[in-house]
Enzyme design. Structure first.
Site, short mmCIF file in Angstrom:
data_model
loop_
_atom_site.label_atom_id
_atom_site.label_comp_id
_atom_site.label_asym_id
_atom_site.label_seq_id
_atom_site.Cartn_x
_atom_site.Cartn_y
_atom_site.Cartn_z
N HIS A 14 0.84 -1.20 0.00
CA HIS A 14 0.00 0.00 0.00
C HIS A 14 0.88 1.25 0.00
CE1 HIS A 14 -3.36 2.50 0.34
NE2 HIS A 14 -3.87 2.14 1.48
N HIS A 26 -2.93 6.93 -0.93
CA HIS A 26 -3.91 7.55 -0.04
C HIS A 26 -3.32 8.24 1.18
CE1 HIS A 26 -6.76 4.40 -1.95
NE2 HIS A 26 -6.54 5.43 -2.76
N TYR A 54 -0.92 7.31 3.18
CA TYR A 54 -0.38 6.50 4.25
C TYR A 54 1.15 6.47 4.12
CZ TYR A 54 -5.28 5.51 4.94
OH TYR A 54 -6.63 5.65 5.17
#
Length: 365
Positions: free
Chosen positions: A181, A184, A186
């Site tokens: 990931h 977004h 993060y």
């Protein structure tokens, strides 16, 4: 044959169709104690329903590589063996339905330690099982958010190790796709963007330095992830910022996404999951059906890396057109699959394609 229902092969893995489920947090795990971060019956029912509904690839929610990497205290984790056992029950069932189980490995960085959205989503402290978040620089995500602890280089290396350990556990849990990931806003995305990364060491400043953590994590995961199985990377193609945005520093751009995509391919990533936004809370984002597809299309056209498109893809003909026009290799559905777990089966009927339906549900076909 419908393009949406053609199998797709990455390395030695055959995914039965191009309807894939995007990671969506459920905020439904225990926050503390021996069951912290452990998948529950809710997670089983949620993910299993999409498998029986015909979804080709099912990615779990952002699954934290460490306790402080959770978005909320109620997020899933994969930092211990108890969590592995609970996830194995889910992956076994998904495979039995002919679908592919995937896991998104994540660290929330400065956006960690928040309440579930239906509880307001605000930062939470120790009284609600929260903690001090970490980030590349001591810059809070937004007003009312805490100043994150600025990671040292030694702590960064520890996080890379956490991703490696989590990937090893993901293999034990039976997953067939791993996704890092990096989107977004993060942690990995925070390092990528000059909006959130003001470091002056080897992890800040130039594109090469800001991309260093992403590539180190990919290398660490690829070390332990089976050679025959694919590795994805999720990216926010743009922060939706420009140098003219008032009170905002210029952020990550589509040009940098294309440049990073080529680097990721060289480091063993097999597909880029192309989203956008999430790092600047007041960025101006123009949404609409398929509004993020052009980002995926550009990566696909300018690099050799396969892509999956996301963002308000809701109709079968819309998804089919994205694939037949060569704009992406697969589509990832989020909220539409929350609304309709059997979207893939309904889309197959509309497009005249064959799809596996469990015997127990054949009366409804």
């Amino acid at each position: 044959m419908s393009a949406l229902f053609e199998p797709y092969t990455l390395r030695s893995l055959v995914i039965p169709n191009r309807v894939w489920m995007a990671p969506m947090c459920q905020y439904s795990a225990a926050p503390v104690g021996p069951d912290a971060g452990v998948a529950t019956d809710w997670h089983f029912a949620h993910l299993a329903a999409r498998a029986t509904g015909g979804t080709g690839l099912i990615l779990t929610e952002a699954t934290a590589v460490s306790p402080e990497g959770r978005i909320s205290p109620a997020d899933l984790g994969i930092w211990n063996d108890t969590q592995v056992a609970a996830l194995r029950r889910i992956t076994d069932f998904i495979k039995e339905q002919g679908s592919v189980p995937g896991i998104q490995l994540a660290h929330a960085g400065r956006k960690a330690s928040t309440a579930a959205p239906w509880l307001g989503g605000a930062p939470v402290g120790p009284e609600a099982h929260g903690w001090t978040p970490v980030g590349p620089s001591p810059l809070p995500f937004d007003d009312g958010h805490p100043v994150p602890h600025e990671l040292t280089t030694e702590e960064i290396r520890g996080i890379v190790d956490r991703f490696r350990d989590a990937a090893r556990r993901a293999v034990e849990a039976g997953f067939q796709v791993a996704e890092v990931h990096g989107a977004h806003g993060y942690l990995i995305g925070e390092f990528l963007s000059p909006h959130s990364n003001r470091r002056t060491d080897e992890y800040g400043g130039s594109f090469e330095n800001r991309a260093r953590l992403a590539l180190q994590v990919v290398d660490a995961v690829r070390e332990v992830w089976p050679e025959e199985l694919p590795l994805f990377f999720r990216i926010s193609a743009t922060d939706w910022l420009t140098e003219n945005d008032e009170d905002e520093r210029e952020g990550w751009t589509v040009d940098e996404t294309v440049r990073l995509a080529a680097e990721l391919r060289a480091h063993g990533v097999d597909l880029l999951d192309v989203s956008s936004g999430g790092n600047a809370p007041r960025a101006r984002i123009g949404t609409g059906p398929g509004y993020q597809v052009p980002f995926a299309e550009r990566v696909r056209n300018e690099t050799s890396l396969p892509v999956a498109a996301v963002g308000l893809i809701t109709e079968p003909q819309q998804a089919e057109k994205i694939l037949t026009e060569g704009r992406a290799d697969a589509v990832l559905l989020g909220r539409e699959l929350l609304r309709n777990p059997s979207w893939a089966q309904q889309a197959a009927r509309e497009l005249g394609a064959d799809i596996r339906v469990p015997g127990q549900y054949l009366r409804a076909v």
